[in-house]
Design an enzyme around this catalytic site. Structure first.
Site, PDB file in Angstrom:
ATOM      1  N   CYS A 198       5.880 -14.150   2.814  1.00 18.44           N
ATOM      2  CA  CYS A 198       5.782 -13.650   1.440  1.00 18.44           C
ATOM      3  C   CYS A 198       4.954 -12.373   1.385  1.00 18.44           C
ATOM      4  CB  CYS A 198       5.180 -14.727   0.539  1.00 18.44           C
ATOM      5  SG  CYS A 198       4.994 -14.190  -1.157  1.00 18.44           S
TER       6      CYS A 198
ATOM      7  N   CYS B 176       2.702 -12.047  -1.664  1.00 24.39           N
ATOM      8  CA  CYS B 176       1.470 -12.846  -1.589  1.00 24.39           C
ATOM      9  C   CYS B 176       0.450 -12.204  -0.643  1.00 24.39           C
ATOM     10  CB  CYS B 176       1.738 -14.249  -1.047  1.00 24.39           C
ATOM     11  SG  CYS B 176       3.212 -15.047  -1.664  1.00 24.39           S
ATOM     12  N   ASP B 177       0.913 -11.767   0.513  1.00 22.23           N
ATOM     13  CA  ASP B 177      -0.021 -11.463   1.597  1.00 22.23           C
ATOM     14  C   ASP B 177      -0.087  -9.986   1.991  1.00 22.23           C
ATOM     15  OD1 ASP B 177      -0.638 -14.159   1.782  1.00 22.23           O
ATOM     16  OD2 ASP B 177       1.023 -14.566   3.136  1.00 22.23           O
TER      17      ASP B 177
END
Ligand code: NDP
Length: 310
Positions: free
Chosen positions: A136, A139-140
């Site tokens: 992701c 997300c990261d």
């Protein structure tokens, strides 16, 4: 057999499932939630979550899911470990079997079983999950600002994530196994126009390299079997997701990829009384906050359904 009769069964414990449990409990539906095989869902596999509103300093994915679970427990949601193994949606109340041996008669069901990111299946990928290996970018990606990263895949997700990462990172390598993208033309064009993306056509990942600090590089092979190493700190998988809809497909309509089809702006499926929320019905957004929002919608849809049908 002594069957348990309930108003609302929630299947899954990601942001969609827990949010549905919070809303359904507060509406006095006395929901029962089965957590599934991965309690907390996909977010528990990421490190810090920094884009979920309400956490100004960020929060670990695991902690955020614990917070959501505790919030549902505060309103007396009945949260159980275990999985749903069989459903019969042919008549109402629905008959559902759980891995703890219980047989449940549910007036409504909210499917919030999420999707599972596909991985390459390399041992080194497993070893560095959460330490440079991620499925992701949204997300990261932020953790790899000004660093070099790689994205595997040539579909729309890979292109979208590569362009997103290019805005944060020094350089983005795209590792594409064929000599063409699968992505739509518009997404391909975006990638091709982005200067700090380098496409490695016809390359496959042999091993992810790293040390105690996390990922440091990746060993690739080209179509002739020639090996090369690129130095990177983030390795992003974007080779597709598998929506966890298999046990419902006999009754619930899905698209070609297996995502449950919901009606219009609601969470209703083709089976009256069965609702779907979160990634199992969302191929596009797949964010914690969008999953949580659709969990809220599903609980409200279930509540209205019960009012209309009792
Ligand atoms: P896709 O299945 O469309 O693409 C997967 C990509 O990963 C392909 O390039 C595939 O290669 C590659 N791949 C698969 N397995 C491997 C492997 N083992 N090793 C290396 N590469 C591999 O998945 P997406 O997640 O990209 O998209 C899913 C759906 O969601 C699509 O319908 C897409 O259009 C849609 N979507 C739309 C978006 C938008 O409109 N903005 C954004 C994101 C997704 P190959 O081509 O060789 O099979």
């Amino acid at each position: 057999m002594n069957r348990e009769k309930i108003n609302c069964l929630i299947i899954g414990s990601g942001p969609a499932g827990y949010t549905a449990a919070i809303y359904a409990s507060r509406a006095n539906l006395n929901p029962v939630l089965y957590e599934g095989l991965q309690p907390g869902g996909q977010l528990t596999t990421t490190t810090d979550v920094e884009n979920f509103p309400g956490y100004p300093d960020g929060v670990s994915g695991f902690q955020m899911m614990e917070d959501m679970k505790n919030q549902a427990l505060r309103f007396a949601a009945d949260i159980r470990p275990g999985d749903i193994t069989e459903v019969d949606f042919s008549s109402r109340p629905f008959i559902i079997k759980a891995s703890d041996g219980k047989e449940i008669l549910a007036k409504t069901v909210i499917i919030a079983t999420g999707a599972t990111a596909k991985y390459l299946g390399l041992p080194s990928e497993e070893k560095f999950k959460g330490q440079g290996v991620s499925a992701c970018a949204t997300c990261d990606g932020f953790f790899y600002r000004k660093k070099n990263v790689a994205v595997v895949g040539g579909g729309d997700t890979a292109c979208e994530e590569a362009v997103y990462l290019a805005g944060l990172c020094n350089k983005v390598y795209m590792i594409v196994r064929r000599n063409v993208f699968r992505a739509s033309k518009v997404m391909q064009d975006r990638v091709l126009k982005t200067e700090n993306i380098e496409i490695l056509w016809e390359h496959r990942t042999k091993e992810i390299l790293g040390d105690e600090s996390g990922v440091t590089g990746v060993l690739l092979t080209d179509k002739n079997g020639k090996e090369k190493i690129i130095d990177i700190h983030g390795f992003f998988l974007a080779i597709g997701h598998h929506p966890n809809s298999d046990i419902f497909k006999k009754y619930v309509e899905t698209d070609d990829l297996g995502y449950i089809i919901t009606k219009g702006k609601t969470t209703a499926t083709n089976v009256p009384g069965v609702f779907a929320a979160g990634d199992v019905q969302d191929v596009h957004y797949r964010q914690g906050v969008t999953a949580a929002a659709s969990g809220c919608m599903a609980a409200k849809d279930a509540e209205n359904f019960l009012v209309d049908n009792e």
